[in-house]
Design a protein around this motif. Structure first.
Motif, PDB file in Angstrom:
ATOM      1  N   ASP A 148       0.829  -1.212   0.000  1.00  8.84           N
ATOM      2  CA  ASP A 148       0.000   0.000   0.000  1.00  8.84           C
ATOM      3  C   ASP A 148       0.863   1.262   0.000  1.00  8.84           C
ATOM      4  O   ASP A 148       0.583   2.212  -0.731  1.00  8.84           O
ATOM      5  CB  ASP A 148      -0.941   0.016   1.206  1.00  8.84           C
ATOM      6  CG  ASP A 148      -2.057  -1.007   1.105  1.00  8.84           C
ATOM      7  OD1 ASP A 148      -2.255  -1.577   0.010  1.00  8.84           O
ATOM      8  OD2 ASP A 148      -2.732  -1.251   2.127  1.00  8.84           O
ATOM      9  N   LEU A 149       1.905   1.270   0.818  1.00  5.66           N
ATOM     10  CA  LEU A 149       2.799   2.427   0.858  1.00  5.66           C
ATOM     11  C   LEU A 149       3.539   2.611  -0.464  1.00  5.66           C
ATOM     12  O   LEU A 149       3.703   3.739  -0.944  1.00  5.66           O
ATOM     13  CB  LEU A 149       3.805   2.279   2.006  1.00  5.66           C
ATOM     14  CG  LEU A 149       3.281   2.561   3.399  1.00  5.66           C
ATOM     15  CD1 LEU A 149       4.319   2.180   4.442  1.00  5.66           C
ATOM     16  CD2 LEU A 149       2.891   4.014   3.549  1.00  5.66           C
ATOM     17  N   ILE A 150       3.972   1.529  -1.065  1.00  6.38           N
ATOM     18  CA  ILE A 150       4.706   1.612  -2.339  1.00  6.38           C
ATOM     19  C   ILE A 150       3.801   2.145  -3.447  1.00  6.38           C
ATOM     20  O   ILE A 150       4.179   3.056  -4.186  1.00  6.38           O
ATOM     21  CB  ILE A 150       5.311   0.246  -2.718  1.00  6.38           C
ATOM     22  CG1 ILE A 150       6.459  -0.095  -1.768  1.00  6.38           C
ATOM     23  CG2 ILE A 150       5.797   0.233  -4.169  1.00  6.38           C
ATOM     24  CD1 ILE A 150       6.957  -1.515  -1.873  1.00  6.38           C
ATOM     25  N   PHE A 155       2.433   6.395  -7.186  1.00  3.01           N
ATOM     26  CA  PHE A 155       1.474   7.098  -8.031  1.00  3.01           C
ATOM     27  C   PHE A 155       1.201   8.528  -7.587  1.00  3.01           C
ATOM     28  O   PHE A 155       0.541   9.274  -8.304  1.00  3.01           O
ATOM     29  CB  PHE A 155       0.178   6.294  -8.169  1.00  3.01           C
ATOM     30  CG  PHE A 155       0.358   5.113  -9.072  1.00  3.01           C
ATOM     31  CD1 PHE A 155       0.572   5.282 -10.430  1.00  3.01           C
ATOM     32  CD2 PHE A 155       0.350   3.833  -8.574  1.00  3.01           C
ATOM     33  CE1 PHE A 155       0.767   4.196 -11.267  1.00  3.01           C
ATOM     34  CE2 PHE A 155       0.538   2.734  -9.396  1.00  3.01           C
ATOM     35  CZ  PHE A 155       0.745   2.918 -10.752  1.00  3.01           C
ATOM     36  N   THR A 156       1.712   8.936  -6.434  1.00  2.00           N
ATOM     37  CA  THR A 156       1.637  10.343  -6.054  1.00  2.00           C
ATOM     38  C   THR A 156       2.967  11.049  -6.298  1.00  2.00           C
ATOM     39  O   THR A 156       3.080  12.236  -6.051  1.00  2.00           O
ATOM     40  CB  THR A 156       1.225  10.512  -4.575  1.00  2.00           C
ATOM     41  OG1 THR A 156       2.128   9.794  -3.741  1.00  2.00           O
ATOM     42  CG2 THR A 156      -0.193  10.039  -4.344  1.00  2.00           C
ATOM     43  N   GLY A 160       5.333   8.740 -11.193  1.00  2.00           N
ATOM     44  CA  GLY A 160       4.113   7.939 -11.248  1.00  2.00           C
ATOM     45  C   GLY A 160       2.938   8.695 -11.839  1.00  2.00           C
ATOM     46  O   GLY A 160       2.144   8.143 -12.602  1.00  2.00           O
ATOM     47  N   ALA A 161       2.825   9.989 -11.490  1.00  2.00           N
ATOM     48  CA  ALA A 161       1.687  10.778 -11.974  1.00  2.00           C
ATOM     49  C   ALA A 161       1.852  11.218 -13.417  1.00  2.00           C
ATOM     50  O   ALA A 161       0.868  11.303 -14.152  1.00  2.00           O
ATOM     51  CB  ALA A 161       1.484  12.002 -11.084  1.00  2.00           C
ATOM     52  N   TRP A 187      -5.828   8.250 -15.962  1.00  2.00           N
ATOM     53  CA  TRP A 187      -5.580   9.621 -15.569  1.00  2.00           C
ATOM     54  C   TRP A 187      -5.129   9.664 -14.119  1.00  2.00           C
ATOM     55  O   TRP A 187      -5.633   8.943 -13.272  1.00  2.00           O
ATOM     56  CB  TRP A 187      -6.847  10.468 -15.736  1.00  2.00           C
ATOM     57  CG  TRP A 187      -7.127  10.776 -17.167  1.00  2.00           C
ATOM     58  CD1 TRP A 187      -7.954  10.101 -18.004  1.00  2.00           C
ATOM     59  CD2 TRP A 187      -6.542  11.819 -17.940  1.00  2.00           C
ATOM     60  NE1 TRP A 187      -7.927  10.660 -19.260  1.00  2.00           N
ATOM     61  CE2 TRP A 187      -7.077  11.735 -19.238  1.00  2.00           C
ATOM     62  CE3 TRP A 187      -5.640  12.843 -17.664  1.00  2.00           C
ATOM     63  CZ2 TRP A 187      -6.737  12.608 -20.247  1.00  2.00           C
ATOM     64  CZ3 TRP A 187      -5.301  13.710 -18.677  1.00  2.00           C
ATOM     65  CH2 TRP A 187      -5.840  13.581 -19.948  1.00  2.00           C
ATOM     66  N   ALA A 188      -4.164  10.519 -13.828  1.00  2.00           N
ATOM     67  CA  ALA A 188      -3.709  10.729 -12.454  1.00  2.00           C
ATOM     68  C   ALA A 188      -4.749  11.549 -11.724  1.00  2.00           C
ATOM     69  O   ALA A 188      -5.325  12.485 -12.277  1.00  2.00           O
ATOM     70  CB  ALA A 188      -2.369  11.453 -12.453  1.00  2.00           C
TER      71      ALA A 188
END
Length: 190
Positions: A148-150, A155-156, A160-161, A187-188
């Protein structure tokens, strides 16, 4: 003694007392006496992240997103003490599992061995979740917490975005329905 010196001495004394007692109490929380992620753990966390989200031809992986630094900050400052202890014990379990199965430390394993190890741990985490489904107070499995942390950190991140997802820094209009073509990136979102 002048007023400024008195206030400075008082602050040094009380701050030192608080830090000293916090250090003593922190040593009592974990069986190994370890309660925080250190700078030395960042490379280990980067390698774990890179195994879960590897670099591809199209975009950088978790290591490029500096996932180790993100996880250090999140574990040390944002999650509960119980989750922190689960996380730290999980890191030790990963290292122990690597040594038990492959007779080498995690960092010395090749990428196929790391993937196989994580697939086995993922099966263990799924079994744990299934077995504890009826117990709402059961703690999260360390591997689920780690993943979850990874994923959230990756993605943040900028990579990642903007590389793994489509990103528009300043949205100009709302489009409620966009056609999807196979292979398009999602989409981010913020």
């Amino acid at each position: 003694m002048k007023r400024r010196e008195a206030i400075k001495n008082l602050m040094l004394f009380t701050g030192g007392t608080i830090l000293f007692s916090a250090g003593l109490l922190a040593g009592c929380n974990s069986p190994a006496g370890r309660t925080f992620i250190s700078k030395q753990d960042i490379y280990f966390l980067d390698e774990i992240g890179e195994t879960i989200i590897p670099t591809t031809a199209r975009c950088g992986g978790a290591k490029a997103a500096k996932i180790g630094l993100y996880m250090k900050m999140m574990v040390n400052k944002c999650i509960t003490n119980e989750e922190r202890l689960i996380f730290l014990e999980g890191l030790k379990k990963i290292e122990d599992a690597a040594i038990e199965k492959y007779r080498v430390e995690f960092l010395s394993m090749n990428s196929d061995q790391k993937k196989e190890l994580f697939l086995n741990i993922q099966l263990e985490a799924e079994k744990y979740k299934k077995d504890n489904k009826s117990k709402p107070s059961a703690p999260v499995h360390y591997f689920q917490l780690l993943k979850d942390l990874i994923v959230k950190g990756y993605f943040t991140s900028e990579i990642g975005a903007t590389e793994a997802r489509r990103y528009e820094a300043i949205p100009t209009r709302y489009i409620g329905c966009i056609n999807y073509k196979k292979g398009d990136r999602v989409w981010a979102t913020s």
